[in-house]
Scaffold this active site. Sequence first.
Site, short mmCIF file in Angstrom:
data_model
loop_
_atom_site.label_atom_id
_atom_site.label_comp_id
_atom_site.label_asym_id
_atom_site.label_seq_id
_atom_site.Cartn_x
_atom_site.Cartn_y
_atom_site.Cartn_z
CG ASN A 6 65.25 36.75 38.16
OD1 ASN A 6 65.43 36.22 39.25
ND2 ASN A 6 65.62 37.99 37.91
CB VAL A 19 64.94 39.97 28.98
CG1 VAL A 19 65.45 39.67 27.57
CG2 VAL A 19 64.95 41.48 29.24
CG HIS A 37 68.77 36.94 31.35
ND1 HIS A 37 67.53 36.76 30.76
CD2 HIS A 37 68.53 37.59 32.50
CE1 HIS A 37 66.60 37.29 31.53
NE2 HIS A 37 67.17 37.80 32.61
CG ASP A 75 71.39 44.39 34.43
OD1 ASP A 75 70.83 43.29 34.41
OD2 ASP A 75 70.78 45.49 34.45
CD GLN A 134 62.65 34.64 32.06
OE1 GLN A 134 61.97 33.73 32.55
NE2 GLN A 134 63.40 34.46 30.99
CG HIS A 137 70.62 38.48 36.73
ND1 HIS A 137 70.42 39.83 36.52
CD2 HIS A 137 69.49 37.86 36.31
CE1 HIS A 137 69.20 40.02 36.02
NE2 HIS A 137 68.62 38.85 35.88
P1 AMP Z 1 65.36 39.67 34.29
O1 AMP Z 1 64.49 40.62 35.09
O2 AMP Z 1 65.92 38.54 35.12
O3 AMP Z 1 64.64 39.19 33.05
O4 AMP Z 1 66.65 40.49 33.86
C1 AMP Z 1 66.69 41.30 32.74
C2 AMP Z 1 67.81 42.26 32.96
O5 AMP Z 1 68.14 42.86 31.73
C3 AMP Z 1 67.51 43.40 33.94
O6 AMP Z 1 68.40 43.33 35.05
C4 AMP Z 1 67.71 44.65 33.11
O7 AMP Z 1 68.31 45.70 33.84
C5 AMP Z 1 68.59 44.15 32.00
N1 AMP Z 1 68.53 44.89 30.75
C6 AMP Z 1 67.42 45.32 30.09
N2 AMP Z 1 67.76 45.93 28.94
C7 AMP Z 1 69.11 45.87 28.86
C8 AMP Z 1 70.06 46.33 27.90
N3 AMP Z 1 69.68 46.98 26.77
N4 AMP Z 1 71.38 46.12 28.15
C9 AMP Z 1 71.76 45.51 29.28
N5 AMP Z 1 70.92 45.03 30.21
C10 AMP Z 1 69.60 45.22 30.01
#
Ligand code: AMP
Length: 115
Positions: free
Chosen positions: A88, A97, A101, A33, A95, A103
Amino acid sequence: MSADADCLFCKIVAGDVPADVVHSSERTVAFRDINPQAPLHVLVVPRHHEPNAAATASADPLDLAEIAITARAVAAAEGYDDYRLVFNTGAGAQQTVFHTHCHVIAGRESTWPPG
Ligand code: AMP
Ligand code: ZN
């Protein structure tokens, strides 16, 4: 759908956006992350684009199984038997992205209930 042209994690899976990849399999890619919340904080994503864990389970249950197995391997490779897995799901649950995914979080004390 297999890939979404606007999806950040599809771009990481394709190698078009750089990431610190720690594990790769036929079905999954795992990378650190960018904003780690613990000494180990890795995201495990399916190669196949779906918006969340339930959609992935519906589309191909083996993808979800592979995510759990990959998460264990990622934690074990860094010496952790105990770890937390978080999906998430939905903006109201933080959430951000919308490519499934998981974590994988380890290396600090876990509190319960989670925040
Ligand atoms: P979520 O909030 O559960 O959708 O998690 C998305 C996660 O993606 C967050 O913890 C971010 O820090 C992580 N994230 C966003 N952009 C990148 C990236 N380019 N490379 C690695 N992690 C990322
Ligand atoms: Zn995607």
